[in-house]
Scaffold this motif. Structure first.
Motif, PDB file in Angstrom:
ATOM      1  N   PHE A   1       0.838  -1.193   0.000  1.00 14.95           N
ATOM      2  CA  PHE A   1       0.000   0.000   0.000  1.00 14.95           C
ATOM      3  C   PHE A   1       0.876   1.247   0.000  1.00 14.95           C
ATOM      4  O   PHE A   1       1.880   1.305   0.706  1.00 14.95           O
ATOM      5  N   VAL A   2       0.462   2.256  -0.761  1.00 16.01           N
ATOM      6  CA  VAL A   2       1.162   3.538  -0.819  1.00 16.01           C
ATOM      7  C   VAL A   2       0.258   4.593  -0.195  1.00 16.01           C
ATOM      8  O   VAL A   2      -0.935   4.658  -0.494  1.00 16.01           O
ATOM      9  N   SER A   3       0.823   5.389   0.683  1.00 14.88           N
ATOM     10  CA  SER A   3       0.084   6.502   1.268  1.00 14.88           C
ATOM     11  C   SER A   3       1.025   7.698   1.357  1.00 14.88           C
ATOM     12  O   SER A   3       2.239   7.561   1.226  1.00 14.88           O
ATOM     13  N   SER A   4       0.457   8.863   1.574  1.00 14.76           N
ATOM     14  CA  SER A   4       1.292  10.065   1.690  1.00 14.76           C
ATOM     15  C   SER A   4       1.189  10.625   3.105  1.00 14.76           C
ATOM     16  O   SER A   4       0.157  10.500   3.764  1.00 14.76           O
ATOM     17  N   GLU A   5       2.275  11.226   3.538  1.00 17.35           N
ATOM     18  CA  GLU A   5       2.350  11.855   4.856  1.00 17.35           C
ATOM     19  C   GLU A   5       3.115  13.163   4.733  1.00 17.35           C
ATOM     20  O   GLU A   5       3.899  13.332   3.807  1.00 17.35           O
ATOM     21  N   GLN A   6       2.904  14.043   5.666  1.00 20.55           N
ATOM     22  CA  GLN A   6       3.715  15.249   5.744  1.00 20.55           C
ATOM     23  C   GLN A   6       4.708  15.079   6.879  1.00 20.55           C
ATOM     24  O   GLN A   6       4.324  14.746   7.999  1.00 20.55           O
ATOM     25  N   ARG A   7       5.980  15.269   6.570  1.00 26.75           N
ATOM     26  CA  ARG A   7       7.027  15.181   7.585  1.00 26.75           C
ATOM     27  C   ARG A   7       7.576  16.574   7.835  1.00 26.75           C
ATOM     28  O   ARG A   7       7.797  17.337   6.910  1.00 26.75           O
ATOM     29  N   HIS A   8       7.809  16.874   9.100  1.00 27.29           N
ATOM     30  CA  HIS A   8       8.302  18.194   9.484  1.00 27.29           C
ATOM     31  C   HIS A   8       9.799  18.107   9.747  1.00 27.29           C
ATOM     32  O   HIS A   8      10.270  17.264  10.506  1.00 27.29           O
ATOM     33  N   THR A   9      10.560  18.979   9.093  1.00 26.26           N
ATOM     34  CA  THR A   9      11.992  19.093   9.326  1.00 26.26           C
ATOM     35  C   THR A   9      12.240  20.391  10.091  1.00 26.26           C
ATOM     36  O   THR A   9      11.302  21.101  10.442  1.00 26.26           O
ATOM     37  N   ARG A  10      13.489  20.696  10.312  1.00 26.53           N
ATOM     38  CA  ARG A  10      13.808  21.934  11.039  1.00 26.53           C
ATOM     39  C   ARG A  10      13.345  23.173  10.285  1.00 26.53           C
ATOM     40  O   ARG A  10      12.914  24.140  10.874  1.00 26.53           O
TER      41      ARG A  10
ATOM     42  N   VAL B   1       4.863   6.811   1.504  1.00 27.21           N
ATOM     43  CA  VAL B   1       5.223   5.681   2.358  1.00 27.21           C
ATOM     44  C   VAL B   1       4.677   4.408   1.723  1.00 27.21           C
ATOM     45  O   VAL B   1       3.505   4.358   1.355  1.00 27.21           O
ATOM     46  N   PHE B   2       5.527   3.401   1.576  1.00 29.09           N
ATOM     47  CA  PHE B   2       5.100   2.108   1.048  1.00 29.09           C
ATOM     48  C   PHE B   2       5.194   1.080   2.168  1.00 29.09           C
ATOM     49  O   PHE B   2       6.223   0.953   2.820  1.00 29.09           O
TER      50      PHE B   2
ATOM     51  N   LEU C   1       9.687   7.682   0.155  1.00 26.33           N
ATOM     52  CA  LEU C   1      10.172   8.557  -0.910  1.00 26.33           C
ATOM     53  C   LEU C   1       9.828   9.993  -0.527  1.00 26.33           C
ATOM     54  O   LEU C   1       8.666  10.356  -0.446  1.00 26.33           O
ATOM     55  N   PHE C   2      10.868  10.792  -0.263  1.00 27.94           N
ATOM     56  CA  PHE C   2      10.677  12.173   0.163  1.00 27.94           C
ATOM     57  C   PHE C   2      10.649  13.106  -1.039  1.00 27.94           C
ATOM     58  O   PHE C   2      11.388  12.912  -1.996  1.00 27.94           O
ATOM     59  N   ASP C   3       9.802  14.125  -0.958  1.00 28.63           N
ATOM     60  CA  ASP C   3       9.669  15.144  -1.998  1.00 28.63           C
ATOM     61  C   ASP C   3       9.477  14.509  -3.380  1.00 28.63           C
ATOM     62  O   ASP C   3      10.236  14.782  -4.308  1.00 28.63           O
ATOM     63  N   PRO C   4       8.451  13.636  -3.542  1.00 32.95           N
ATOM     64  CA  PRO C   4       8.276  12.915  -4.806  1.00 32.95           C
ATOM     65  C   PRO C   4       7.748  13.799  -5.934  1.00 32.95           C
ATOM     66  O   PRO C   4       6.977  14.735  -5.696  1.00 32.95           O
TER      67      PRO C   4
END
Length: 130
Positions: free
Chosen positions: A28-37, A45-46, A61-64
């Motif tokens: 399954f593929v889903s999307s998430e928001q990750r917070h950096t500095r 996310v797979f 996979l970040f910033d796809p």
């Protein structure tokens, strides 16, 4: 979204698109928001079929960015995190997601490398024989 995943790079080096069935992952593929500095980053996310939500993700996979969409297949490029000892690096990663062969409710199409046989009804066979 349920799909088959083929990673097209290993540590940033291109592996090509034609690979054995063992290299494909079903999940399954889903999307998430990750917070950096400094900013918020979109992350795909797979998670493999059967993996519990508490296990680590199979791939991220970040910033796809979508490279192309062809015949139920999506090609993406982004960055993945790679551990090198105690240091973490970001390398280019490309994914091939085959959504056309995702498992439907009550059935299983098999590996993306296999061909689906067309459904032929008995009435169609009789017409071809005559």
């Amino acid at each position: 979204m349920r799909a088959w995943l083929l990673r097209l790079r290993k540590d940033g080096v291109s592996l090509g698109d034609v690979r054995p069935a063992a290299d494909w992952l079903e999940g399954f593929v889903s999307s998430e928001q990750r917070h950096t500095r400094s900013r918020t980053v979109l992350c795909l996310v797979f998670r493999r079929v059967g993996d519990a939500n508490m296990l680590p993700n199979t791939a991220e996979l970040f910033d796809p960015h979508i490279l192309s969409v062809r015949h139920g297949t999506i090609y993406l490029r982004g960055h993945e995190r790679v551990q090198q000892g105690k240091a973490t690096a970001a390398v280019v990663q490309e994914w091939r997601l085959d959504c056309q062969r995702a498992v439907p409710p009550g059935g299983h199409y098999g590996s993306p490398l296999g061909e689906l046989a067309p459904v032929v009804r008995d009435s169609e066979r009789r017409e071809e024989e005559t």
